[in-house]
Design an enzyme around this catalytic site. Structure first.
Site, PDB file in Angstrom:
ATOM      1  N   ASP A 180      38.302  40.690  46.284  1.00  0.00           N
ATOM      2  CA  ASP A 180      37.115  41.303  46.884  1.00  0.00           C
ATOM      3  C   ASP A 180      37.491  42.553  47.671  1.00  0.00           C
ATOM      4  O   ASP A 180      36.923  42.836  48.708  1.00  0.00           O
ATOM      5  CB  ASP A 180      36.416  40.296  47.802  1.00  0.00           C
ATOM      6  CG  ASP A 180      37.337  39.818  48.930  1.00  0.00           C
ATOM      7  OD1 ASP A 180      38.539  40.170  48.904  1.00  0.00           O
ATOM      8  OD2 ASP A 180      36.858  39.099  49.820  1.00  0.00           O
ATOM      9  N   CYS A 183      42.337  41.988  48.361  1.00  0.00           N
ATOM     10  CA  CYS A 183      43.326  41.171  47.652  1.00  0.00           C
ATOM     11  C   CYS A 183      44.757  41.487  48.070  1.00  0.00           C
ATOM     12  O   CYS A 183      45.573  40.566  48.195  1.00  0.00           O
ATOM     13  CB  CYS A 183      43.159  41.309  46.143  1.00  0.00           C
ATOM     14  SG  CYS A 183      43.294  42.998  45.537  1.00  0.00           S
ATOM     15  N   HIS A 393      44.887  44.550  41.497  1.00  0.00           N
ATOM     16  CA  HIS A 393      44.706  43.160  41.915  1.00  0.00           C
ATOM     17  C   HIS A 393      46.064  42.483  42.025  1.00  0.00           C
ATOM     18  O   HIS A 393      46.941  42.693  41.184  1.00  0.00           O
ATOM     19  CB  HIS A 393      43.826  42.404  40.916  1.00  0.00           C
ATOM     20  CG  HIS A 393      43.558  40.998  41.335  1.00  0.00           C
ATOM     21  ND1 HIS A 393      42.624  40.680  42.289  1.00  0.00           N
ATOM     22  CD2 HIS A 393      44.131  39.825  40.959  1.00  0.00           C
ATOM     23  CE1 HIS A 393      42.619  39.365  42.473  1.00  0.00           C
ATOM     24  NE2 HIS A 393      43.524  38.831  41.688  1.00  0.00           N
TER      25      HIS A 393
END
Length: 406
Positions: A180, A183, A393
């Protein structure tokens, strides 16, 4: 009069078919091993920001003087900034199952297949309201995870599998981190706390809890700091809230570091990262520590003191030529509309005085496959290890097969 109606209906049907085909193509990109570009530029402002960053990507060549010098060579610590502008963004999960379905279906999840998404929907609906957010998922075998995520025979899929095989030589399992736009902070803090055995010296300082008050007394522009979901707060409120976040960070770090048993320590970390209010408060504390570190580096450079190379790169960007711009254009957006850029991973490492070791899977078979932030770490800094497929990510490798040696 009926002929135009028939043509319109046919065109509408064709348009619908093309739309459905496009959706299916996006949903199955992962299955053939092609990573998707999750969050492209959403507006003109973002495009303008990316354009300014692209100027920096002309590169910097470092001579013996230590100062960066612009060259035509595309070589820099931030060459991949455009590839990881944002972490993947999941909408907040509601305790209502129908709300879960609508939020999940309203955006494409490029990391999971449809079957896994459905399983998580069921799990989310079955959990209690206090546990409905999966900040750090339970561990699973790292090669099993790889086989699920990268099943195709494309060059990208093969490279990812090779990368995961290399990681599996060191770690047995992986824990998926919720993406979100926090990370990078989440993965780093979780790893640091899960292996903490003592309170870091910088957290023991008497001045630590007075950090917000001291900085705000010197720099009025810090009053424009944006707290998550609390935009437009009053000056006094910002000062006190940040102080509370710093106190919470020291308290949680101290409590977890004093737990001796590894199982109990892990349970304490898992519990902390399912408490949304406390978890996001800790991220605000980390962001403020990053700002404090940036101010120190900026002032050291202006006063002729030696600073790490990344500091020049950090302030060489048009969007962050000084700490004030860094706060406005970068730190304020972390968790709201963007994640950490690669050069800011260095800043996070310096703020925590931790070495962040990252397996960058898409860089497998290159000298950038294992990247250290900073690349010349202090010997006494602890090490945390993360995994990324795209520099946007980050996930967490766990159950070390052998001790990580830098």
């Amino acid at each position: 009069m009926t002929e135009p109606t028939s043509l319109s209906a046919g065109a509408e049907q064709t348009q619908k078919s093309e739309s459905v085909a496009t959706v299916h193509l996006m949903q199955h990109e992962k299955e053939v091993g092609v990573p998707s570009n999750e969050l492209g530029s959403a507006n003109a402002a973002t495009d303008q920001k990316e354009q300014s960053v692209s100027e920096i990507r002309k590169g910097y060549m470092f001579r013996s003087t230590g100062r960066p010098e612009k060259t035509d060579v595309v070589k820099s610590l931030v060459t991949d900034e455009d590839a990881f502008r944002n972490c993947e963004l999941y909408l907040p999960v509601s305790s209502n199952c129908s709300a879960v379905e609508s939020s999940e279906e309203s955006e494409e999840d490029m990391y999971r297949d449809a079957e896994e998404i459905e399983r998580e929907k069921i799990l989310l609906c079955e959990t209690s309201s206090s546990e409905h957010k999966l900040s750090v998922a339970p561990e699973m075998d790292i090669m099993e995870y790889c086989r699920k995520e990268w099943r195709g025979n494309t060059p990208a899929a093969k490279r990812m599998r090779k990368g995961y095989e290399a990681v599996a030589q060191k770690f047995a399992s992986i824990r998926r981190v919720r993406g979100d736009n926090y990370c990078a902070l989440r993965a780093t803090l979780f790893q640091a706390l899960s292996q903490a055995t003592e309170l870091p010296s910088w957290l023991q300082s008497e001045d630590f809890t007075m950090l917000s008050e001291n900085l705000l007394s010197k720099y009025d522009w810090i009053n424009q700091w944006q707290l998550k979901q609390k935009l437009g707060r009053k000056m006094g409120e910002i000062r006190e809230e940040i102080k509370d976040y710093l106190i919470l960070l020291r308290k949680k770090w101290k409590n977890i570091s004093e737990i001796k048993g590894p199982i109990e320590k892990q349970e304490a970390c898992d519990k902390l990262f399912t408490n949304e209010e406390e978890e996001y408060s800790l991220y605000e504390a980390l962001k403020f520590l990053m700002l404090n570190t940036a101010i120190e580096l900026y002032n050291d450079d202006k006063n002729g003191r030696r600073v790490p190379v990344f500091s020049w790169l950090l302030f060489a960007r048009d969007t962050s030529s000084n700490p004030c711009q860094l706060m406005h254009n970068h730190l304020n957006h972390i968790g709201h509309s963007g994640g950490l850029e690669q050069v800011e991973m260095f800043l996070l490492a310096y703020a925590l005085q931790y070495t962040i070791q990252v397996y960058r899977l898409y860089k497998y078979s290159t000298d950038e496959f294992i990247t250290l932030y900073p690349n010349d770490p202090e010997e006494d800094w602890p090490v945390v290890t993360l995994i990324t497929e795209d520099d946007r990510h980050y996930n967490i490798p766990v159950r070390m097969c052998q001790e990580t040696v830098l």
